[in-house]
Write a protein that holds these residues in place. Structure first.
Motif, PDB file in Angstrom:
ATOM      1  N   THR A   6       0.827  -1.204   0.000  1.00 37.46           N
ATOM      2  CA  THR A   6       0.000   0.000   0.000  1.00 37.46           C
ATOM      3  C   THR A   6       0.865   1.259   0.000  1.00 37.46           C
ATOM      4  N   GLU A   7       1.931   1.247   0.792  1.00 37.62           N
ATOM      5  CA  GLU A   7       2.800   2.423   0.883  1.00 37.62           C
ATOM      6  C   GLU A   7       3.637   2.605  -0.378  1.00 37.62           C
ATOM      7  N   SER A  27       6.571  13.685   1.651  1.00 43.34           N
ATOM      8  CA  SER A  27       7.243  13.917   2.937  1.00 43.34           C
ATOM      9  C   SER A  27       6.725  13.006   4.043  1.00 43.34           C
ATOM     10  N   LEU A  28       5.754  12.159   3.752  1.00 43.89           N
ATOM     11  CA  LEU A  28       5.118  11.319   4.774  1.00 43.89           C
ATOM     12  C   LEU A  28       5.530   9.859   4.636  1.00 43.89           C
ATOM     13  N   ARG A  29       5.538   9.159   5.764  1.00 46.40           N
ATOM     14  CA  ARG A  29       5.816   7.720   5.780  1.00 46.40           C
ATOM     15  C   ARG A  29       4.811   7.049   6.712  1.00 46.40           C
ATOM     16  N   GLU A  30       4.154   6.013   6.222  1.00 41.57           N
ATOM     17  CA  GLU A  30       3.117   5.335   6.997  1.00 41.57           C
ATOM     18  C   GLU A  30       3.753   4.365   7.993  1.00 41.57           C
ATOM     19  N   SER A  31       3.363   4.473   9.243  1.00 39.94           N
ATOM     20  CA  SER A  31       4.022   3.741  10.325  1.00 39.94           C
ATOM     21  C   SER A  31       3.873   2.225  10.213  1.00 39.94           C
ATOM     22  N   HIS A  32       2.684   1.738   9.870  1.00 41.55           N
ATOM     23  CA  HIS A  32       2.494   0.294   9.775  1.00 41.55           C
ATOM     24  C   HIS A  32       3.411  -0.316   8.722  1.00 41.55           C
ATOM     25  N   ALA A  33       3.597   0.395   7.615  1.00 41.16           N
ATOM     26  CA  ALA A  33       4.491  -0.099   6.566  1.00 41.16           C
ATOM     27  C   ALA A  33       5.935  -0.140   7.057  1.00 41.16           C
ATOM     28  N   GLY A  68       8.543  -3.699   7.478  1.00 41.79           N
ATOM     29  CA  GLY A  68       9.653  -3.906   6.551  1.00 41.79           C
ATOM     30  C   GLY A  68       9.917  -2.784   5.576  1.00 41.79           C
ATOM     31  N   GLY A  69       9.071  -1.777   5.552  1.00 43.17           N
ATOM     32  CA  GLY A  69       9.342  -0.622   4.709  1.00 43.17           C
ATOM     33  C   GLY A  69      10.550   0.141   5.222  1.00 43.17           C
ATOM     34  N   SER A  70      11.277   0.779   4.323  1.00 38.64           N
ATOM     35  CA  SER A  70      12.466   1.529   4.723  1.00 38.64           C
ATOM     36  C   SER A  70      12.794   2.551   3.650  1.00 38.64           C
ATOM     37  N   GLU A  71      13.620   3.525   4.017  1.00 40.66           N
ATOM     38  CA  GLU A  71      14.030   4.522   3.036  1.00 40.66           C
ATOM     39  C   GLU A  71      14.826   3.877   1.907  1.00 40.66           C
ATOM     40  N   SER A 114      14.627  -2.119 -12.019  1.00 39.53           N
ATOM     41  CA  SER A 114      15.971  -2.627 -11.752  1.00 39.53           C
ATOM     42  C   SER A 114      16.203  -2.925 -10.274  1.00 39.53           C
ATOM     43  N   SER A 115      15.180  -2.756  -9.451  1.00 43.55           N
ATOM     44  CA  SER A 115      15.326  -2.959  -8.007  1.00 43.55           C
ATOM     45  C   SER A 115      15.526  -4.437  -7.676  1.00 43.55           C
ATOM     46  N   GLU A 116      16.420  -4.696  -6.718  1.00 37.59           N
ATOM     47  CA  GLU A 116      16.636  -6.057  -6.249  1.00 37.59           C
ATOM     48  C   GLU A 116      15.854  -6.351  -4.976  1.00 37.59           C
ATOM     49  N   GLU A 117      15.288  -5.305  -4.369  1.00 41.80           N
ATOM     50  CA  GLU A 117      14.580  -5.487  -3.093  1.00 41.80           C
ATOM     51  C   GLU A 117      13.067  -5.454  -3.243  1.00 41.80           C
TER      52      GLU A 117
END
Length: 280
Positions: free
Chosen positions: A152-153, A170-176, A180-183, A194-197
């Protein structure tokens, strides 16, 4: 909130008015042409030429649909001058005319039909589109929980970048973040192929987001196959509505009201059980 109620909410949005039936016709026809999709039903036929106000509205609606980041200061001011106190309601009506056809195109491509389509529209001239959209529909979509928070994020941030919403970026959802979500992960959204993650499911979702935003009249078979492979029908429906929910940021962007809440870095927020945004 059951997803069965959301088609009814979509039908309610279609029946709403900016407050002027001629303006509704202008903005709906304009958005349909800009999207190369059938427009929402129109309340009246235009039997004579457009007024200066309607010409301003048509230009604004076209830019809003094509690429909202192109609404500049001069066009924004012309729109505000033309509509005055009605401006916010009219922009919400433009958003509905812009995004409900995208939802129908996406759902139709995925084999989900066209939720909210009715044979005859019961026009609601007195209903408030601002309240129905932002106070009703948007939280109802946010209450859906078929998708995991990280997906969702990721989808939200792709839409935020596409519409260049400074607040959303500028926002980041806490549950995400907790799941496992990260910058590091979010930075890979810009070049997700091309993302590996990012997972294959994430990439399939992001291709679909891009199609709904940029080419809604031409959602390719590979995009459809990716969604059908990685997501259930309920998840696919939620994903489609999430793109619409997130795209409500176009309203703020068009009005130049999308300033971030923080001047540096990002701010945490969460979506509570009622579908409301709660800031840390």
């Amino acid at each position: 909130m059951s997803d069965r109620a959301l088609p009814e909410r979509l039908a309610e949005l279609v029946a709403l008015s900016s407050g002027d039936s001629r303006a509704d016709t202008v903005l709906r026809l304009t958005c349909g042409r800009a999207l190369s999709l059938p427009p929402l039903p129109i309340p009246v036929d235009l039997t004579d030429g457009r007024s200066d106000e309607e010409a301003v509205l048509a230009a604004f609606a076209e830019q809003f649909s094509t690429d909202v980041t192109g609404v500049g200061d001069n066009q924004r001011q012309c729109f505000l001058n033309a509509f005055g106190d009605r401006a916010f309601r009219v922009v919400v009506a433009v958003f509905i005319a812009d995004f409900v056809p995208r939802v129908w195109a996406g759902c139709d491509a995925l084999g989900l039909g066209k939720p909210g389509v009715v044979s005859e529209v019961s026009w609601d001239a007195d209903g408030d589109p601002v309240e129905k959209l932002l106070g009703g529909f948007v939280p109802a979509v946010a209450r859906l929980r078929e998708l995991d928070p990280v997906t969702t994020e990721v989808v939200r941030l792709r839409g935020a970048a596409a519409h260049n919403c400074r607040l959303c970026k500028s926002l980041r959802e806490s549950h995400a973040l907790d799941e496992g979500g990260s910058e590091d992960l979010y930075r890979q959204i810009a070049d997700f192929e091309s993302s590996e993650e990012l997972t294959k499911a994430h990439k399939a979702a992001l291709r679909y987001v891009d199609a709904l935003i940029w080419t809604p009249s031409d959602i390719g078979e590979s995009v459809v196959h990716g969604i059908q492979k990685h997501f259930s029908e309920k998840q696919a429906f939620e994903l489609t509505l999430d793109v619409m929910r997130n795209a409500a940021n176009k309203i703020a962007v068009a009005l130049g009201a999308d300033a971030p809440r923080v001047t540096d870095g990002t701010e945490r927020y969460e979506v509570d059980e009622a579908g409301q945004t709660v800031f840390a």
